[in-house]
Write an enzyme that holds these catalytic residues in place. Structure first.
Site, PDB file in Angstrom:
ATOM      1  N   TYR A 325       0.772  -1.361   0.022  1.00 33.88           N
ATOM      2  CA  TYR A 325      -0.133   0.107  -0.077  1.00 33.88           C
ATOM      3  C   TYR A 325       0.991   1.379   0.029  1.00 33.88           C
ATOM      4  O   TYR A 325       0.508   2.301  -0.269  1.00 33.88           O
ATOM      5  CB  TYR A 325      -0.875   0.186   1.123  1.00 33.88           C
ATOM      6  CG  TYR A 325      -1.733  -1.079   1.443  1.00 33.88           C
ATOM      7  CD1 TYR A 325      -2.154  -1.856   0.289  1.00 33.88           C
ATOM      8  CD2 TYR A 325      -2.828  -1.153   2.427  1.00 33.88           C
ATOM      9  CE1 TYR A 325      -3.098  -2.883   0.280  1.00 33.88           C
ATOM     10  CE2 TYR A 325      -3.422  -2.383   2.512  1.00 33.88           C
ATOM     11  CZ  TYR A 325      -3.822  -3.305   1.515  1.00 33.88           C
ATOM     12  OH  TYR A 325      -4.835  -4.075   1.542  1.00 33.88           O
ATOM     13  N   ARG A 522     -13.397   0.794   4.584  1.00 34.11           N
ATOM     14  CA  ARG A 522     -12.443   1.660   3.709  1.00 34.11           C
ATOM     15  C   ARG A 522     -13.243   2.892   3.492  1.00 34.11           C
ATOM     16  O   ARG A 522     -14.213   2.706   2.588  1.00 34.11           O
ATOM     17  CB  ARG A 522     -11.762   1.148   2.738  1.00 34.11           C
ATOM     18  CG  ARG A 522     -10.588   1.870   2.230  1.00 34.11           C
ATOM     19  CD  ARG A 522      -9.921   1.341   1.108  1.00 34.11           C
ATOM     20  NE  ARG A 522     -10.732   1.425  -0.139  1.00 34.11           N
ATOM     21  CZ  ARG A 522     -10.696   0.874  -1.220  1.00 34.11           C
ATOM     22  NH1 ARG A 522      -9.390   0.276  -1.484  1.00 34.11           N
ATOM     23  NH2 ARG A 522     -11.700   0.948  -2.290  1.00 34.11           N
ATOM     24  N   ARG A 528     -17.850   9.603   6.716  1.00 35.54           N
ATOM     25  CA  ARG A 528     -17.705   8.214   6.806  1.00 35.54           C
ATOM     26  C   ARG A 528     -17.288   7.376   7.838  1.00 35.54           C
ATOM     27  O   ARG A 528     -17.602   6.230   8.246  1.00 35.54           O
ATOM     28  CB  ARG A 528     -17.318   7.428   5.461  1.00 35.54           C
ATOM     29  CG  ARG A 528     -18.343   7.729   4.092  1.00 35.54           C
ATOM     30  CD  ARG A 528     -19.734   6.543   4.208  1.00 35.54           C
ATOM     31  NE  ARG A 528     -20.448   6.828   3.022  1.00 35.54           N
ATOM     32  CZ  ARG A 528     -20.371   6.388   1.887  1.00 35.54           C
ATOM     33  NH1 ARG A 528     -19.295   5.671   1.509  1.00 35.54           N
ATOM     34  NH2 ARG A 528     -21.200   6.346   1.011  1.00 35.54           N
ATOM     35  N   ASN A 532     -19.221   4.175   9.719  1.00 32.76           N
ATOM     36  CA  ASN A 532     -18.669   2.861   9.708  1.00 32.76           C
ATOM     37  C   ASN A 532     -18.423   2.248  11.017  1.00 32.76           C
ATOM     38  O   ASN A 532     -18.389   1.086  11.106  1.00 32.76           O
ATOM     39  CB  ASN A 532     -17.392   2.783   8.858  1.00 32.76           C
ATOM     40  CG  ASN A 532     -17.776   3.029   7.388  1.00 32.76           C
ATOM     41  OD1 ASN A 532     -18.793   2.984   6.842  1.00 32.76           O
ATOM     42  ND2 ASN A 532     -16.438   3.552   6.494  1.00 32.76           N
TER      43      ASN A 532
END
Length: 569
Positions: A325, A522, A528, A532
């Site tokens: 990543y 994600r 958000r 989540n």
């Protein structure tokens, strides 16, 4: 952060240290009495093989020693034989335990095998256990530094003392470097039945470096506080930790178990006021994994750092990353900037398939640890079972053609035994590959991370994990919810969401949690993050769970493509 000059540090590091024998060392003798061919008492000889001590049974003249049985495959073995270092033995166990007393903790799935005749072997069972003679505490300690993570790990007593009569403790070699030595340490023992952190002020003016007595040490204590090098300067570190086994009769915990106990205790710190406390999922080793975490795959490094800081402030206690990543350094910095909450956050990373192979995986994990800046990486996964050349984004141009995931698994087992990794596991392994891993593993996998959504439930792998005590964690569970081929799932989730005043994504995530699956939502959108995480103070009714269960197509029978490949990065 108090700083001292390099010149002052050199004076504090310096000190003579002519090594001399120390006959009074606790646990110089190990005893095994399990009805095996190699029962008896084994005394420490004072030298090492493969970064581990060597013992001798003076009656049978058999040695107990560790060997890298296969450099290519990464097989580490404790062996009993007539010659220390020989590949021939009368008994062995596949284990990377630092000491024989750690074998059960480091490799609970392994079994001793002993020779019957020149061609036959049989299992001696898992009940074979080496113990310190006379109930003495084992000679190993755990060292943890947040400011200088590379010096963290298990240190075993060498059987020698410095010129002042203090024990010399030795770490394991890392990344082709040299072992580290801790000396000048007062006996780090706690009261009977207790174990944990030893107050640094009681341990004397110790030193830590690559050579005993060198003025170029890597850490030292002035008798009250530990000092380490950080960002090129000497600084005092109040979070520096030395943990020791209990005193004689204190319950038998060893340094590896204590290291895990301490980390698990740190992970249990409460969330900020008003934030939800995420539940955790237990598996087959001490400790648990937060059920909800922050996924960062596909996010830009700077976004990953920003989202990590925001997530920790909201109460997230797990962050998922990977070497591929490219954001481990940013995530590590964000967690360090978050203070105690960041240190109490469970960090999961992964080894990319171009880094498969025993040696390559060791180097990959060390690199991840340096980038994250943590004394222990909480969970390290094998990202994929192999590199797929027909997927250009994997870039298999640097793959070692002889490398295979079993070699990398043994590298993870070594680092698990040495206290570098808290837990180990796999990602994108289907049920058949997980069966293979479980058959190979000496240390248990803590977690399997696979793609899962309402139309692909990975049933075979989930059932296997439930049976074997492995946590199943889903990534990208809501990624396809807006895709045309998932219209039926979105329609069902919307209908259910209206009854709970939640969003369809929250419904899918809550469904998985109630089915015992950990989740990694994600998002690059800060607003958000709270949504989540809002999954813990409400529950779906059983009829709603069954409606979502019925959506699954079980496309390949296990949530991966037919060739064993999972569904995304």
């Amino acid at each position: 952060m108090r700083r001292i000059s390099a010149a002052a540090a050199a004076l504090l590091c310096a000190g003579g240290a002519a090594a001399v024998s120390l006959d009074g060392l606790a646990c110089r003798e190990l005893v095994v009495a399990a009805g095996t061919r190699f029962d008896g008492t084994y005394g420490l000889t004072g030298y090492e093989l493969n970064d581990r001590p060597v013992y001798l049974n003076s009656e049978t003249h058999a040695y107990l020693y560790h060997q890298l049985a296969s450099e290519r495959d990464g097989v580490g073995r404790w062996m009993v034989g007539a010659t220390a270092g020989s590949a021939s033995a009368i008994a062995f166990i596949d284990s990377w335990a630092v000491l024989p007393t750690h074998i059960a903790a480091a490799s609970p799935r392994a079994e001793w095998r002993q020779e019957i005749n020149d061609t036959a072997w049989h299992y001696a069972g898992r009940g074979v256990e080496f113990r310190c003679a006379d109930g003495a505490p084992e000679p190993a300690i755990y060292v943890s530094s947040w400011f200088s993570p590379s010096i963290s790990g298990i240190y075993a007593a060498t059987g020698e003392a410095d010129a002042t009569g203090h024990l010399i403790w030795r770490s394991q070699t890392r990344g082709g470097g040299r072992p580290l030595f801790l000396y000048g340490l007062e006996a780090p023992r706690l009261e009977a039945t207790e174990y944990g952190v030893v107050p640094l002020g009681t341990l004397g003016a110790w030193r830590l470096g690559e050579e005993v007595g060198s003025d170029a040490c890597l850490a030292f204590s002035d008798g009250e506080r530990a000092h380490v090098v950080r960002d090129g300067a000497w600084v005092a570190e109040d979070s520096f930790t030395v943990a020791a086994p209990p005193a004689r009769g204190g319950g038998g915990a060893n340094a590896l178990e204590i290291a895990r106990w301490l980390r698990n205790a740190q992970l249990q710190s409460p969330p900020p006021p008003g934030a939800p406390r995420t539940t955790c999922l237990a598996a087959n080793v001490r400790g648990c994994v937060p059920a909800v975490g922050l996924g960062t795959g596909g996010l830009q490094p700077d976004v990953s750092g920003t989202q990590t800081r925001e997530a920790v402030a909201l109460g997230y206690r797990l962050v998922d990353t990977a070497s591929a990543y490219g954001n481990e350094r940013e995530i590590g910095a964000a967690l360090e900037a978050s203070g105690d909450a960041g240190r109490a956050t469970y960090v999961l990373s992964k080894v990319w398939p171009t880094e498969l192979g025993y040696r390559r995986t060791l180097e990959s994990v060390y690199a991840s640890q340096r980038a994250l800046g943590r004394p222990v990486v909480d969970l390290m996964l094998l990202h994929w079972p192999r590199c797929y050349a027909d997927w250009p984004w994997m870039d298999c141009s640097t793959v070692d053609p002889d490398a295979a995931w079993p070699q990398s698994w043994r590298a993870l087992e070594r680092l698990y035994a040495e206290g570098v990794l808290f837990h180990i596991g796999a990602s994108n392994f289907d049920a058949a590959l997980m069966e293979d891993l479980l058959a190979l593993a000496a240390a248990p996998p803590q977690l399997l991370q696979n793609f899962l959504d309402p139309l692909q439930d990975d049933a075979a792998a989930r059932e296997l994990c439930a049976r074997e005590g492995v946590i199943f964690q889903a990534y990208a569970a809501t990624r396809n919810l807006d895709a045309p081929d998932h219209a039926v799932a979105l329609w069902a989730a919307r209908g259910i969401a209206g009854r709970y005043a939640k969003t369809p994504r929250q419904v899918i995530l809550r469904w998985l949690l109630q089915r015992g699956v950990a989740v990694l939502p994600r998002t690059s959108r800060p607003e958000r993050l709270a949504e989540n995480l809002d999954l813990h103070d409400w529950a779906l009714a059983e009829e709603d769970l069954r409606e979502l269960d019925a959506l699954s197509l079980s496309a390949a029978g296990d949530g991966a493509d037919d060739d064993g490949r999972g569904s995304e990065l």
